[in-house]
Design an enzyme around this catalytic site. Structure first.
Site, PDB file in Angstrom:
ATOM      1  N   VAL A 161       5.520  -9.218 -51.951  1.00 32.80           N
ATOM      2  CA  VAL A 161       5.312  -8.950 -50.530  1.00 32.80           C
ATOM      3  C   VAL A 161       4.332  -9.970 -50.004  1.00 32.80           C
ATOM      4  O   VAL A 161       3.424 -10.408 -50.705  1.00 32.80           O
ATOM      5  CB  VAL A 161       4.796  -7.513 -50.261  1.00 32.80           C
ATOM      6  N   SER A 162       4.539 -10.377 -48.765  1.00 34.19           N
ATOM      7  CA  SER A 162       3.648 -11.363 -48.162  1.00 34.19           C
ATOM      8  C   SER A 162       2.408 -10.669 -47.616  1.00 34.19           C
ATOM      9  O   SER A 162       2.270  -9.451 -47.697  1.00 34.19           O
ATOM     10  CB  SER A 162       4.372 -12.121 -47.051  1.00 34.19           C
ATOM     11  N   ALA A 163       1.542 -11.453 -47.036  1.00 34.19           N
ATOM     12  CA  ALA A 163       0.280 -10.919 -46.524  1.00 34.19           C
ATOM     13  C   ALA A 163       0.496  -9.882 -45.428  1.00 34.19           C
ATOM     14  O   ALA A 163      -0.306  -8.979 -45.258  1.00 34.19           O
ATOM     15  CB  ALA A 163      -0.588 -12.061 -46.007  1.00 34.19           C
TER      16      ALA A 163
END
Length: 193
Positions: free
Chosen positions: A10-12
Site C-alpha cells: 500500500v502506498s502512503a
C-alpha cells in the site's frame, strides 16, 4: 515443501494492508508487505519485496492482490514476473488467476500497461485541477472550490503560537495542548522564523 506466499503493498495514502489481506482470504505460509512505500519505487528496491525475492524458492506460489503491486510501471511488473517465473515460482493474481505461458504473460502485459496508463491519467487530471485552482485563486482570491489557498490550511496562526509559547515559557507539549495541535506542528511553527 512448497510455500504459499502473499505479498501486499500500500502506498502512503492507503491506510493499511488489511483490505488486501482480507480480500485475498487464504492462509499463507509467509507474508511480505511494504506499507507507505511510493508506487514510484521499483519493486526490487522495496524492503518487503526484496525480502520476498531473497526467500522465495522454486515451486513456491506467490499471491498478490493486483498486478500493479508487482512493480512501479509496466516494465518493472514484467521484469519481476519474468524473474519469478524463470525461478520456478508460480504467480497468482487475485481475480486473474495464475500467470504463466504465453497467453498469461500477454494478459499481464496488457493489464500492466492499463494500470500505468491510468496512473498517468490520474496525474494529468490532478495537474489540470491544480491549474484551474491557481487561475481561480489569482482571479478571485478563492479557488474554484472556495478555498483561500492551494495548500493545506494552517491549523493555527504560527506567529500567535510562537508568541504564546514565548510569553508563557511553555513546553512544546503544553503549547500543543493549548492550541489543539500536534507537537510536530508546534515544532514546525516555532522553527519557521
Amino acid at each position: 515443501m512448497f510455500h504459499h506466499i502473499a505479498y501486499y503493498r500500500v502506498s502512503a495514502s492507503d491506510p493499511s494492508i488489511e483490505v488486501q489481506r482480507t480480500m485475498m482470504g487464504g492462509s499463507f505460509d509467509q507474508e511480505f508487505s511494504d506499507e507507505g512505500v511510493s508506487s514510484s519505487v521499483k519493486a526490487a528496491d522495496r524492503p518487503g519485496f526484496a525480502d520476498l525475492l531473497a526467500s522465495i524458492r522454486k515451486g513456491d506460489t506467490l499471491y498478490v492482490f493486483a498486478v500493479d503491486r508487482l512493480g512501479r510501471d509496466a516494465l518493472d511488473v514484467q521484469t519481476n514476473v519474468r524473474r519469478l517465473i524463470d525461478a520456478g515460482v508460480a504467480v497468482e493474481v487475485r481475480g486473474l488467476g495464475r500467470i504463466g505461458g504465453d497467453v498469461g504473460e500477454l494478459l499481464l502485459t496488457l493489464l500492466a500497461q492499463l494500470a500505468e496508463l491510468e496512473r498517468r491519467k490520474i496525474a494529468e487530471r490532478t495537474a489540470a485541477g491544480r491549474q484551474v485552482a491557481r487561475e481561480a485563486l489569482k482571479a478571485t482570491g478563492k479557488t474554484h472550490r472556495g478555498k483561500s489557498s492551494l495548500g493545506r490550511p494552517f491549523a493555527a496562526n504560527a506567529e500567535e503560537v510562537r508568541e504564546w509559547r514565548k510569553a508563557n515559557k511553555a513546553s512544546i507539549a503544553k503549547t500543543a495542548e493549548q492550541f489543539g495541535l500536534s507537537p510536530a506542528t508546534v515544532k514546525r511553527y516555532c522553527a519557521a522564523r
